[in-house]
Design a protein around this motif. Sequence first.
Motif, PDB file in Angstrom:
ATOM      1  N   ARG A   4      65.759  82.808  38.359  1.00 30.34           N
ATOM      2  CA  ARG A   4      66.665  83.142  39.462  1.00 30.34           C
ATOM      3  C   ARG A   4      67.636  84.262  39.049  1.00 30.34           C
ATOM      4  O   ARG A   4      67.939  85.139  39.853  1.00 30.34           O
ATOM      5  N   TYR A   7      58.178  74.523  41.417  1.00 29.80           N
ATOM      6  CA  TYR A   7      58.601  75.849  41.850  1.00 29.80           C
ATOM      7  C   TYR A   7      57.426  76.762  42.164  1.00 29.80           C
ATOM      8  O   TYR A   7      56.325  76.586  41.639  1.00 29.80           O
ATOM      9  N   GLN A   8      57.706  77.746  43.016  1.00 27.86           N
ATOM     10  CA  GLN A   8      56.761  78.814  43.323  1.00 27.86           C
ATOM     11  C   GLN A   8      57.421  80.139  42.990  1.00 27.86           C
ATOM     12  O   GLN A   8      58.599  80.346  43.299  1.00 27.86           O
ATOM     13  N   PHE A   9      56.642  81.031  42.383  1.00 25.04           N
ATOM     14  CA  PHE A   9      57.182  82.329  41.966  1.00 25.04           C
ATOM     15  C   PHE A   9      56.193  83.421  42.345  1.00 25.04           C
ATOM     16  O   PHE A   9      55.014  83.357  42.011  1.00 25.04           O
ATOM     17  N   SER A  10      56.672  84.411  43.072  1.00 23.06           N
ATOM     18  CA  SER A  10      55.837  85.565  43.402  1.00 23.06           C
ATOM     19  C   SER A  10      56.700  86.813  43.286  1.00 23.06           C
ATOM     20  O   SER A  10      57.901  86.784  43.583  1.00 23.06           O
ATOM     21  N   ASN A  11      56.091  87.892  42.824  1.00 23.27           N
ATOM     22  CA  ASN A  11      56.860  89.122  42.696  1.00 23.27           C
ATOM     23  C   ASN A  11      55.957  90.344  42.812  1.00 23.27           C
ATOM     24  O   ASN A  11      54.740  90.252  42.669  1.00 23.27           O
ATOM     25  N   ILE A  26      61.396  79.952  44.279  1.00 17.77           N
ATOM     26  CA  ILE A  26      61.950  78.904  45.137  1.00 17.77           C
ATOM     27  C   ILE A  26      61.334  77.551  44.780  1.00 17.77           C
ATOM     28  O   ILE A  26      60.182  77.468  44.342  1.00 17.77           O
ATOM     29  N   ALA A  49      71.117  82.578  47.876  1.00 20.27           N
ATOM     30  CA  ALA A  49      71.120  83.924  48.456  1.00 20.27           C
ATOM     31  C   ALA A  49      72.514  84.545  48.363  1.00 20.27           C
ATOM     32  O   ALA A  49      72.665  85.735  48.038  1.00 20.27           O
ATOM     33  N   LYS A  65      59.580  93.069  45.365  1.00 21.64           N
ATOM     34  CA  LYS A  65      59.547  91.708  45.912  1.00 21.64           C
ATOM     35  C   LYS A  65      59.841  90.748  44.772  1.00 21.64           C
ATOM     36  O   LYS A  65      59.340  90.926  43.667  1.00 21.64           O
ATOM     37  N   TYR A  66      60.675  89.749  45.060  1.00 19.02           N
ATOM     38  CA  TYR A  66      61.013  88.779  44.019  1.00 19.02           C
ATOM     39  C   TYR A  66      61.399  87.479  44.705  1.00 19.02           C
ATOM     40  O   TYR A  66      62.461  87.373  45.315  1.00 19.02           O
ATOM     41  N   GLN A  67      60.517  86.493  44.646  1.00 18.74           N
ATOM     42  CA  GLN A  67      60.781  85.215  45.315  1.00 18.74           C
ATOM     43  C   GLN A  67      60.511  84.061  44.364  1.00 18.74           C
ATOM     44  O   GLN A  67      59.385  83.861  43.906  1.00 18.74           O
ATOM     45  N   SER A  99      69.119  77.064  49.561  1.00 18.16           N
ATOM     46  CA  SER A  99      68.586  78.428  49.650  1.00 18.16           C
ATOM     47  C   SER A  99      69.681  79.411  50.046  1.00 18.16           C
ATOM     48  O   SER A  99      69.757  80.525  49.510  1.00 18.16           O
TER      49      SER A  99
END
Length: 209
Positions: free
Chosen positions: A63, A113-117, A15, A28, A11-13, A24
């Motif tokens: 990114r 920004y928000q970052f989750s992985n 945004i 992508a 998972k890698y988000q 977006s």
Amino acid sequence: MAASIDYQIEKYQFIEVNEPDHLSRQWAEVLEQCRQAKAGSEARLYLALQHVDYVTSFELPFRLQLIRAPQIIDLLRSELTLNRKPVTISDNRYGCVYTLKSDLSSIPDAFRYQFSNRIRRIASEGLTTGPFQQIAKQVKAPRQRLKLALEAGLQVTALDGLFWFGMQRIAADVSTLRKSGMRISTTEVEASDTLTGTTRRVPAYKRVE
């Protein structure tokens, strides 16, 4: 020390919280092109600058998994006419926007920004994700995270710093720690990841006892 590391990205988000839908979609499409072409760092940045309305200096490393984004920007200036606008990141951090567009009036002045992985770090000794996750939970300051990792005897790559410590310019933080008296060795390891589909040499750091 590990000679090679494989980052299996489940998972890698990353945004911007107020990101327009069209932006977006542009990101992508760029990331899919990068994956299909297994594009190198310079090629990934070139694609982004050509196909995304504007990019911020803060988001580029995350990114596109760029370790030396400012240097690559400088390389591309001879090929692209880049316009630049200063912006604020997360209320208190300076950044800038790069764009091929001449009209900058529609570009926001501030970004957040928000970052989750969810990433599996696999080195020669096996799965090595846990220590990095634990340190990320202990403290928030990126440089303090790096300091704890090095004191724990971990080998920390530039991608480790990006993924778990939120570090865009790990070399600058290593330099600061060295000036404080910590002895740190620098080497390179071969790193592959399933997001870009590439394998490349990246800097790696370890404390010298």
